[in-house]
Design an enzyme around this catalytic site. Structure first.
Site, PDB file in Angstrom:
ATOM      1  N   ASP A   1      -9.430 -11.938 -13.308  1.00 34.35           N
ATOM      2  CA  ASP A   1      -8.434 -10.920 -13.648  1.00 34.35           C
ATOM      3  C   ASP A   1      -7.061 -11.333 -13.145  1.00 34.35           C
ATOM      4  OD1 ASP A   1      -7.632  -8.565 -14.857  1.00 34.35           O
ATOM      5  OD2 ASP A   1      -7.989  -7.336 -13.073  1.00 34.35           O
TER       6      ASP A   1
ATOM      7  N   VAL B   1      -2.904   2.827  -2.015  1.00 36.21           N
ATOM      8  CA  VAL B   1      -2.832   1.802  -0.980  1.00 36.21           C
ATOM      9  C   VAL B   1      -1.818   2.271   0.054  1.00 36.21           C
ATOM     10  CG1 VAL B   1      -2.339  -0.599  -0.413  1.00 36.21           C
ATOM     11  CG2 VAL B   1      -3.391  -0.034  -2.609  1.00 36.21           C
TER      12      VAL B   1
ATOM     13  N   LYS C   1      -6.651   0.167   1.346  1.00 36.41           N
ATOM     14  CA  LYS C   1      -6.884   0.539  -0.058  1.00 36.41           C
ATOM     15  C   LYS C   1      -7.982   1.596  -0.124  1.00 36.41           C
ATOM     16  CE  LYS C   1      -8.096  -1.739  -4.448  1.00 36.41           C
ATOM     17  NZ  LYS C   1      -8.384  -3.070  -5.052  1.00 36.41           N
TER      18      LYS C   1
ATOM     19  N   GLY D   1      -1.902   5.316  -7.971  1.00 36.16           N
ATOM     20  CA  GLY D   1      -2.201   5.349  -9.397  1.00 36.16           C
ATOM     21  C   GLY D   1      -3.543   6.004  -9.622  1.00 36.16           C
ATOM     22  N   GLY D   2      -4.020   5.913 -10.856  1.00 40.18           N
ATOM     23  CA  GLY D   2      -5.283   6.548 -11.201  1.00 40.18           C
ATOM     24  C   GLY D   2      -6.483   5.951 -10.501  1.00 40.18           C
ATOM     25  N   MET D   3      -6.347   4.701 -10.026  1.00 40.49           N
ATOM     26  CA  MET D   3      -7.474   4.040  -9.363  1.00 40.49           C
ATOM     27  C   MET D   3      -7.549   4.357  -7.878  1.00 40.49           C
ATOM     28  SD  MET D   3      -8.857   2.464 -11.885  1.00 40.49           S
ATOM     29  CE  MET D   3      -9.948   1.213 -11.199  1.00 40.49           C
ATOM     30  N   GLY D   4      -6.466   4.933  -7.311  1.00 39.86           N
ATOM     31  CA  GLY D   4      -6.479   5.244  -5.897  1.00 39.86           C
ATOM     32  C   GLY D   4      -5.120   5.041  -5.260  1.00 39.86           C
TER      33      GLY D   4
ATOM     34  N   LEU E   1       2.082   2.393  -0.104  1.00 39.56           N
ATOM     35  CA  LEU E   1       2.543   1.152  -0.729  1.00 39.56           C
ATOM     36  C   LEU E   1       2.393   1.185  -2.243  1.00 39.56           C
ATOM     37  CD1 LEU E   1       1.005  -1.435   1.782  1.00 39.56           C
ATOM     38  CD2 LEU E   1       3.401  -0.709   1.631  1.00 39.56           C
ATOM     39  N   GLY E   2       1.418   1.923  -2.709  1.00 34.71           N
ATOM     40  CA  GLY E   2       1.184   2.013  -4.146  1.00 34.71           C
ATOM     41  C   GLY E   2       0.209   3.132  -4.448  1.00 34.71           C
TER      42      GLY E   2
END
Length: 400
Positions: free
Chosen positions: A259, A152, A166, A147-150, A144-145
């Protein structure tokens, strides 16, 4: 000692400490409890491929070993090196334990390698593809997604129910601050139950770190194209009301999101909205958030007091919502790219009326957004509920 049965074979199991044993057939999900093994004991196991699970419970964590057992296996010996550590997340979170006290221990155990006997691929593959495996009771089906953070993932259970899973990037797991925030997101998500909030469904039940969330078929607001003006402002009005509904709920639970930004608002196919990502949210327990902890968030959408590291309360979330609406209705962020200049602008300059660039914009909605964006918290709406109440007359007009 178990007695011989048709279709079974005897296996001698030896352990160094009292250990709970259970097994299941490779093609089934139901576990059969064998009780506590002490020293060396014999068991009757079914013929065919059997998955044997051993566990020593230490309260907040367990030592776990697994072994695939075939009919030719008659003697199995387990030593200390055969056991990996598994964290009992449900006990940690239910007890409200401060994760920082466990950070080093837990992070070290989470970095332990997966038992080769389970033949599991890593949760994040180097080639970026979907791992061919299950996570808990779910099968991974898509991404689903990323990036650098992980990553999903989209996943489903045996009944076809869809979820999102996630998974943080491996290099983040060892960072105690990120680890703390990730567990806080799980804890808050399990506590928050509202139609406008993406639900957390499950916590990790093994040595891998992930969170199972409600699957939402939608698009993050920052990825949604801006519609022609007569349509966009009415959509923004609906989104504002729904987001305020979610904020009213979480604020009543003592939670400040901290946030709020377009990427944390998911727009569903029916144009309804859900609030997500509570990674840096904070439960204030009746006190205000102060010091460096208040500065966490995305600077662009932060309230002035949050950027300055001053005391914040739920009105900081109202400012962020106001800026999200302002950006949609007057495309392009109203602040400079430079962080220092953004801070200077936020604490010294009020944003201009939207009616200056579009005189047809409803004055009541314009005043509403500018109240959300007041530089001083005391000049904003006192609460999300008050702000929501002020929108009701406008909502009525748009439906005529």
């Amino acid at each position: 000692m178990a007695t011989a049965q048709e279709g079974t074979h005897k296996v001698q199991v030896s352990v160094q400490e009292p250990t709970q044993l259970r097994y299941r057939l490779a093609d089934q999900h139901k576990w059969v409890d064998l009780g506590i093994c002490k020293g060396s004991q014999s068991y009757q196991l079914p013929n065919g491929k059997v998955f044997l699970h051993l566990e020593r419970d230490h309260g907040l964590w367990s030592e776990v070993a697994t072994r695939n057992v075939a009919e030719m296996d008659t003697y199995l010996t387990f030593r200390s090196d055969d056991f990996l550590s598994s964290i009992h997340w449900e006990r940690i979170l239910a007890g409200g334990i401060v994760v920082l006290l466990l950070g080093t221990l837990v992070a070290r155990k989470l970095r332990a390698p997966i038992d080769p006997g389970t033949n599991l691929e890593p949760l994040i593959r180097p080639d970026g593809k979907v791992p061919r495996r299950r996570v808990g009771s779910y099968r991974l089906t898509g991404i689903l997604g990323t990036g650098g953070m992980g990553v999903v993932y989209q996943a489903e259970d045996d009944d076809g129910n869809q979820v999102a899973i996630k998974v943080p990037a491996p290099h983040l797991v060892s960072q105690s601050d990120y680890f703390h925030r990730f567990l806080r997101e799980i804890k808050l998500g399990l506590d928050l139950k509202h139609q406008r909030v993406v639900r957390v469904l499950e916590m990790p039940m093994d040595q891998e770190l992930y969170v199972v969330m409600e699957y939402v078929d939608g698009t993050p607001l920052d990825k949604l194209p801006i519609q022609p003006w007569p349509i966009e402002w009415k959509l923004c009005l609906e989104w504002a009301a729904q987001t305020l509904d979610a904020l009213t709920y979480i604020h009543a639970q003592g939670v400040i999101h901290r946030d709020l930004k377009p990427s944390n608002l998911m727009v569903l196919r029916d144009n309804s909205i859900k609030l997500m990502d509570f990674g840096i949210a904070h439960k204030v327990h009746g006190t205000r958030l102060t010091g460096t902890d208040a500065v966490m968030g995305t600077p662009t959408y932060m309230a002035p007091e949050q950027l300055q590291g001053a005391e914040i309360d739920p009105r900081a979330d109202l400012f962020s919502l106001g800026l999200i609406l302002y950006e949609r209705l007057k495309p392009g962020l109203p602040y400079a790219d430079d962080l220092v200049e953004t801070l200077r602008q936020k604490v010294t300059q009020s944003l201009p009326s939207l009616r200056l660039s579009n005189p047809s914009f409803p004055s009541a909605f314009d005043e509403f957004i500018l109240t959300l964006l007041a530089m001083r918290p005391e000049d904003r709406f006192p609460s999300a509920q008050t702000a929501l109440n002020s929108l009701q007359p406008l909502l009525t007009l748009t439906k005529r």
